[in-house]
Each structure stands twice: as C-alpha cells, then as structure tokens.
Motif scaffolding. Structure first.
Motif, PDB file in Angstrom:
ATOM      1  N   UNK A  15       0.781  -1.040  -0.061  1.00 34.50           N
ATOM      2  CA  UNK A  15       0.074  -0.066  -0.060  1.00 34.50           C
ATOM      3  C   UNK A  15       0.810   1.215   0.034  1.00 34.50           C
ATOM      4  N   UNK A  16       1.858   1.325   0.938  1.00 31.97           N
ATOM      5  CA  UNK A  16       2.950   2.411   1.039  1.00 31.97           C
ATOM      6  C   UNK A  16       3.504   2.526  -0.379  1.00 31.97           C
ATOM      7  N   UNK A  17       3.847   1.453  -1.126  1.00 25.92           N
ATOM      8  CA  UNK A  17       4.570   1.834  -2.460  1.00 25.92           C
ATOM      9  C   UNK A  17       3.624   2.194  -3.295  1.00 25.92           C
ATOM     10  N   UNK A  18       2.460   1.964  -3.326  1.00 29.51           N
ATOM     11  CA  UNK A  18       1.443   2.328  -4.402  1.00 29.51           C
ATOM     12  C   UNK A  18       1.064   3.970  -3.989  1.00 29.51           C
ATOM     13  N   UNK A  19       1.199   4.275  -2.784  1.00 30.90           N
ATOM     14  CA  UNK A  19       0.964   5.699  -2.435  1.00 30.90           C
ATOM     15  C   UNK A  19       2.321   6.301  -2.982  1.00 30.90           C
ATOM     16  N   UNK A  20       3.346   5.915  -2.822  1.00 32.81           N
ATOM     17  CA  UNK A  20       4.783   6.438  -3.273  1.00 32.81           C
ATOM     18  C   UNK A  20       4.640   6.801  -4.941  1.00 32.81           C
ATOM     19  N   UNK A  21       4.005   5.713  -5.505  1.00 34.81           N
ATOM     20  CA  UNK A  21       3.674   5.763  -6.990  1.00 34.81           C
ATOM     21  C   UNK A  21       2.847   7.139  -7.278  1.00 34.81           C
ATOM     22  N   UNK A  22       2.152   7.425  -6.381  1.00 34.47           N
ATOM     23  CA  UNK A  22       1.158   8.511  -6.767  1.00 34.47           C
ATOM     24  C   UNK A  22       1.803   9.964  -6.202  1.00 34.47           C
ATOM     25  N   UNK A  23       2.671   9.852  -5.103  1.00 35.22           N
ATOM     26  CA  UNK A  23       3.044  10.858  -4.419  1.00 35.22           C
ATOM     27  C   UNK A  23       4.499  10.639  -4.159  1.00 35.22           C
ATOM     28  N   UNK A  24       5.324  10.896  -4.744  1.00 37.48           N
ATOM     29  CA  UNK A  24       6.878  10.500  -4.923  1.00 37.48           C
ATOM     30  C   UNK A  24       7.581  10.821  -3.534  1.00 37.48           C
ATOM     31  N   UNK A  25       7.055  12.169  -3.211  1.00 40.53           N
ATOM     32  CA  UNK A  25       7.791  12.634  -1.942  1.00 40.53           C
ATOM     33  C   UNK A  25       7.518  11.630  -0.685  1.00 40.53           C
ATOM     34  N   UNK A  26       6.174  10.830  -0.923  1.00 43.46           N
ATOM     35  CA  UNK A  26       5.919  10.048   0.594  1.00 43.46           C
ATOM     36  C   UNK A  26       6.915   9.038   0.815  1.00 43.46           C
ATOM     37  N   UNK A  27       8.075   8.713  -0.192  1.00 43.80           N
ATOM     38  CA  UNK A  27       8.969   7.752  -0.164  1.00 43.80           C
ATOM     39  C   UNK A  27       9.657   8.019   1.634  1.00 43.80           C
ATOM     40  N   UNK A  28       9.813   9.501   1.934  1.00 44.80           N
ATOM     41  CA  UNK A  28      10.448   9.714   2.959  1.00 44.80           C
ATOM     42  C   UNK A  28       9.483  10.079   4.221  1.00 44.80           C
ATOM     43  N   UNK A  29       8.084   9.795   3.874  1.00 48.00           N
ATOM     44  CA  UNK A  29       7.200  10.366   4.929  1.00 48.00           C
ATOM     45  C   UNK A  29       7.150   9.397   6.027  1.00 48.00           C
ATOM     46  N   UNK A  30       7.533   9.614   7.135  1.00 47.30           N
ATOM     47  CA  UNK A  30       7.336   8.643   8.270  1.00 47.30           C
ATOM     48  C   UNK A  30       5.974   7.987   8.457  1.00 47.30           C
ATOM     49  N   UNK A  31       6.084   6.784   8.654  1.00 46.79           N
ATOM     50  CA  UNK A  31       4.897   5.801   8.982  1.00 46.79           C
ATOM     51  C   UNK A  31       4.540   6.088  10.314  1.00 46.79           C
ATOM     52  N   UNK A  32       3.488   6.590  10.493  1.00 44.38           N
ATOM     53  CA  UNK A  32       2.828   6.863  12.049  1.00 44.38           C
ATOM     54  C   UNK A  32       2.182   5.663  12.773  1.00 44.38           C
ATOM     55  N   UNK A  33       1.517   5.110  11.843  1.00 40.21           N
ATOM     56  CA  UNK A  33       0.547   4.038  12.460  1.00 40.21           C
ATOM     57  C   UNK A  33      -0.006   2.873  11.142  1.00 40.21           C
ATOM     58  N   UNK A  34      -0.088   1.759  11.705  1.00 44.18           N
ATOM     59  CA  UNK A  34      -0.609   0.927  10.806  1.00 44.18           C
ATOM     60  C   UNK A  34      -1.865  -0.124  11.620  1.00 44.18           C
ATOM     61  N   UNK A  35      -2.952  -0.287  10.874  1.00 46.67           N
ATOM     62  CA  UNK A  35      -3.903  -0.883  11.698  1.00 46.67           C
ATOM     63  C   UNK A  35      -5.005  -1.831  10.576  1.00 46.67           C
ATOM     64  N   UNK A  36      -5.742  -2.619  11.272  1.00 47.64           N
ATOM     65  CA  UNK A  36      -6.586  -3.369  10.450  1.00 47.64           C
ATOM     66  C   UNK A  36      -8.043  -3.209  11.070  1.00 47.64           C
ATOM     67  N   UNK A  37      -9.037  -3.312  10.354  1.00 49.43           N
ATOM     68  CA  UNK A  37     -10.225  -3.282  11.040  1.00 49.43           C
ATOM     69  C   UNK A  37     -11.246  -4.383  10.137  1.00 49.43           C
ATOM     70  N   UNK A  38     -12.754  -4.556  10.721  1.00 47.29           N
ATOM     71  CA  UNK A  38     -13.314  -5.616   9.889  1.00 47.29           C
ATOM     72  C   UNK A  38     -14.766  -4.919   9.417  1.00 47.29           C
ATOM     73  N   UNK A  39     -14.755  -4.732   8.132  1.00 50.53           N
ATOM     74  CA  UNK A  39     -16.144  -4.049   7.903  1.00 50.53           C
ATOM     75  C   UNK A  39     -17.345  -5.115   7.753  1.00 50.53           C
ATOM     76  N   UNK A  40     -18.416  -4.608   8.160  1.00 57.88           N
ATOM     77  CA  UNK A  40     -19.431  -5.508   8.079  1.00 57.88           C
ATOM     78  C   UNK A  40     -20.086  -5.917   6.820  1.00 57.88           C
ATOM     79  N   UNK A  41     -19.638  -7.091   6.079  1.00 58.68           N
ATOM     80  CA  UNK A  41     -19.989  -7.347   4.832  1.00 58.68           C
ATOM     81  C   UNK A  41     -21.713  -8.071   5.028  1.00 58.68           C
ATOM     82  N   UNK A  42     -22.147  -8.225   3.583  1.00 52.67           N
ATOM     83  CA  UNK A  42     -23.463  -8.756   3.616  1.00 52.67           C
ATOM     84  C   UNK A  42     -23.367  -9.549   2.161  1.00 52.67           C
ATOM     85  N   UNK A  43     -24.319 -10.645   1.725  1.00 49.38           N
ATOM     86  CA  UNK A  43     -24.155 -11.238   0.659  1.00 49.38           C
ATOM     87  C   UNK A  43     -24.433 -10.202  -0.439  1.00 49.38           C
ATOM     88  N   UNK A  44     -25.160  -9.282  -0.366  1.00 46.79           N
ATOM     89  CA  UNK A  44     -25.526  -8.467  -1.735  1.00 46.79           C
ATOM     90  C   UNK A  44     -24.840  -6.934  -1.637  1.00 46.79           C
TER      91      UNK A  44
END
Ligand SMILES: Cc1cc2nc3c(=O)[nH]c(=O)nc-3n(C[C@H](O)[C@H](O)[C@H](O)COP(=O)(O)OP(=O)(O)OC[C@H]3O[C@@H](n4cnc5c(N)ncnc54)[C@H](O)[C@@H]3O)c2cc1C
Length: 368
Positions: free
Chosen positions: A282-311
């Motif tokens: 994800x970080x590399x994909x962001x750097x592709x878009x904004x090259x200056x992000x190569x030096x941007x410090x990573x402040x936090x990483x996380x994961x969460x659970x979206x409530x999905x339904x069949x439709x």
C-alpha cells in the motif's frame, strides 16, 4: 431492576448515532458494547463519504446521497453536544478509474458525476489542483480522471464525539459486556442476556457490525471483510489536499498533516492481524502517486473488519420478533451512512413511517 425503552447492541458509529437519535425522541437508551465503545470498524475506517462512487451499489445510491447531504449538520450537532472538534473536509476527490468501468457504469460519466474528463485532457489542471501528485493517467492512459464533490471525515474524531455527545445526553453505557442473545417474552423482545448479566427493555436493536450474525435468535448473514491501512506524516499540512482514489490505493488527507493510505479487502474471518508486506505494498502504491511520500514517516498501521453482507447492502428495519430491530451490514459505507441510518431506524422504532422505503434493506430478504 432498572429498565430502558431501548437497548442498542454495539457502540460503533451506527449504534451511537441511533442511540442519540432515539434519545432525541425522548427514549431512555442503554448501549451495550462487548469491548470499548467505538474501537472496531468505525475506528479503523478511512472516512471517505463516497456517495457518487462507482463502487456504491445502485440500490444504495439514494440512501448514500441523502446521508451525504445530512453530514454537515450531523457533524455540527455532534461538535456542539460533545465540545469536540471533528475534521470534516470538503475539498473533493480525484478519482482515477478504468475508462471502461466509467462508461459501462454510466454511459456518459458526466451524466452522474459533477465533473468528469479524461486524465490526459486534465493534465494541466491536475498539476494545479495537486502539484505533488504524479497522476496515474500519465502512465496508464486507460484511466479516466474524475473530480467528485465528496467530503471526508476523521472517523475516530467522529466516533469519539458521538460517544461524548451520547454521554452528555444521559444515554447509559455498559462496556465490556457481550450480548449473547436477545431475550423474548410473550413473543416480543424483552431485553438482552450478556456474558455477565441481563438488561430489560421493550425494544432491542442489533448494531453489532461484523458480529451481528452471532447474536440469537435470528442469524443475519453478516461477515467480516478485513481492511489493512496505514498513516504517514505528510511533509507539511495540505501537501495533498484532495482525497485521491485509484484502482490500487486511496489517499485521505487529514487537516493536521496526516495522510491515511488504504486499504485491502480480505476475506479472512475475524482475523485483524497486520501483514507487513501488505502494508508495504500500500505504501509503495502511495509513493507511485506522490513520490515525496518515500520519506514520509509511517505513524501507524492498523486493520479493521467491515460488516459485509451477501448483496453488499445494509440490513435495516424490523425482524420477525416484534420489538427486535437490526441496523448493520454497512460494509464499506458505514461512516457515510450513519446519519441516514439513525434517522430512518429511529422512525421505524418509534412507529413512524420512515421517510425512505426500506424494503430493499429488509432482513427478510435473506429468508425469502
Ligand atoms: C479499513 C476500513 C476502511 C473503511 N473506510 C470507510 C470509508 O472510507 N467510508 C465509510 O463510510 N466507511 C468505511 N468503512 C466501513 C465502516 O467503517 C463501517 O461500515 C462502519 O464503521 C460500521 O459501523 P458499525 O457501527 O456497524 O460497526 P462497528 O464500528 O464495528 O461497531 C460494532 C460494535 O458492536 C460491538 N459488538 C459486536 N458484537 C457485540 C456483542 N455481542 N455484544 C455487544 N457489542 C458487540 C463491537 O465491539 C463494535 O464496537 C471502512 C472500514 C474499514 C475496516
């Protein structure tokens, strides 16, 4: 034993917004939360308010647009009642999507989007709009660039403000209490049974997000859809001002200079582990878009659970058990849909005719 008019199961943004709306109607409300209020999907979300997005299922568009229109007032009221500031941004979104998808979906992109031109034609103005952005159109001419008048919000501030506003209104909370089942007496909901105790109320509403299907007596077909994200520090505030979305990644700026980068969509049960390689992708994909992000410090990483339904549509309204209601399954759009969900669910629960037809979202659609 103390009793309430309504018990809301789950203190995510959906449960909190609905608890506040029910309280406005004069109901005494208890919110029962298995963990800490506001720490699941509503905490993990990016906060894009994508009402005109190509990803929004057609059945959801009307509700999504209604909710997006309600947002400024929703935020203003929460800020007033909580005394807490919420970062709601109206700069807009630059959406890069496959031209074929754009034309298949809407025949003419201009038909349903406020402003839409091919990325190549937009090159000069894109440079003015976002000087730091290396527009993907330059290397991927099959992408169409659209400017969308969408807002975005900081979901953590929003949720913290909703918790404070609810407490300020005198709504009761029982945290660290897992609801195991809805109690039924004389064929009607009479309260909930938790792992530690029982609470009684004439109405119960299941707002348990990805976990909603685990609470008896009815099995709603919700499932967790994991999203991993990260946040970096931009070189300065407003370095990138728009939300930017491409097929690979999205960027959501915060007014304090943070940039949220997301997100994966994974079917891996209730697992919230972060995978360093995935975050780096994800970080590399962001750097592709904004090259200056190569030096941007990573402040936090996380994961969460979206409530999905069949439709991919939420489940809203009454259940087969009188007095028992459900408001869940908001999948990728629960932050966006909170105001309208609270409004229509409060109408249904207080016996008024909802301003919007909720048939499409009925829990009964899965048993037909
Ligand atoms: C990575 C990611 C990015 C996202 N980005 C966006 C976005 O940009 N825009 C947008 O609109 N939406 C986004 N979403 C979706 C949005 O976060 C959700 O749709 C929304 O937060 C759902 O709110 P909720 O209150 O239903 O669920 P939650 O916030 O998960 O709250 C449910 C609550 O119920 C509690 N609970 C569960 N079971 C029980 C039980 N048995 N007893 C008591 N309590 C219980 C949980 O602990 C939890 O606190 C994103 C989600 C993720 C994961």
């Amino acid at each position: 034993m103390k009793s309430w008019d309504a018990i809301v199961v789950g203190a995510g943004i959906i449960g909190l917004s609905l608890a506040i709306e029910l309280n406005k109607q004069g109901l005494r409300v208890l919110v029962v939360e298995k963990g800490e209020p506001g720490r699941e999907a509503s905490w993990a979300a990016g906060g894009m308010l994508c009402d005109s997005s190509v990803e929004t299922p057609p059945g959801l568009r009307e509700l999504a647009t209604a909710s997006a229109c309600m947002y400024p007032e929703f935020v203003r009221q929460l800020e007033d009642e909580s005394g807490l500031k919420i970062d709601l941004r109206s700069v807009g979104t630059l959406l890069f999507l496959d031209s074929q998808v754009a034309s298949l979906r809407d025949h003419s992109p201009q038909g349903s989007y406020p402003f839409a031109v091919p990325a190549s034609a937009l090159a000069a103005s894109l440079q003015d709009l976002e000087p730091a952005l290396r527009a993907p159109g330059a290397t991927a001419p099959h992408l169409t660039a659209l400017y969308l008048k969408e807002r975005c919000v900081d979901p953590r501030q929003l949720t913290a403000s909703a918790i404070a506003a609810a407490r300020h209104r005198g709504i009761d909370f029982s945290s660290g209490d897992q609801v195991l089942a809805v109690e039924v007496a004389d064929g009607k909901a009479s309260g909930v049974r938790t792992n530690t105790t029982q609470f009684s109320a004439g109405m119960v509403v299941n707002c348990a997000g990805a976990w909603a299907g685990q609470i008896g007596p009815h099995g709603f077909p919700t499932r967790p859809v994991k999203g991993q994200m990260l946040c970096v520090a931009m070189p300065r505030k407003e370095f990138v001002r728009h939300v930017v979305r491409t097929p690979d990644v999205y960027l959501i700026p915060r007014s304090d200079g943070r940039m949220v980068i997301g997100a994966t969509s994974e079917e891996s049960g209730f697992d919230k582990q972060m995978v360093p390689e995935t975050i780096e992708k994800l970080r590399q994909a962001a750097i592709e878009l904004v090259p200056e992000f190569v030096d941007a410090p990573v402040l936090e990483t996380w994961a969460g659970l979206r409530p999905g339904t069949p439709d991919k549509l939420p489940i809203l309204g009454a259940t087969q058990t009188p007095g028992y209601f459900v408001a869940t399954g908001h999948f990728r759009d629960g932050i966006l849909l909170a105001p309208v969900t609270a409004r229509v669910m409060a109408e249904v629960m207080t016996g008024r005719t909802p301003a919007r037809n909720l048939n499409t979202f009925s829990a009964h659609r899965f048993s037909r």
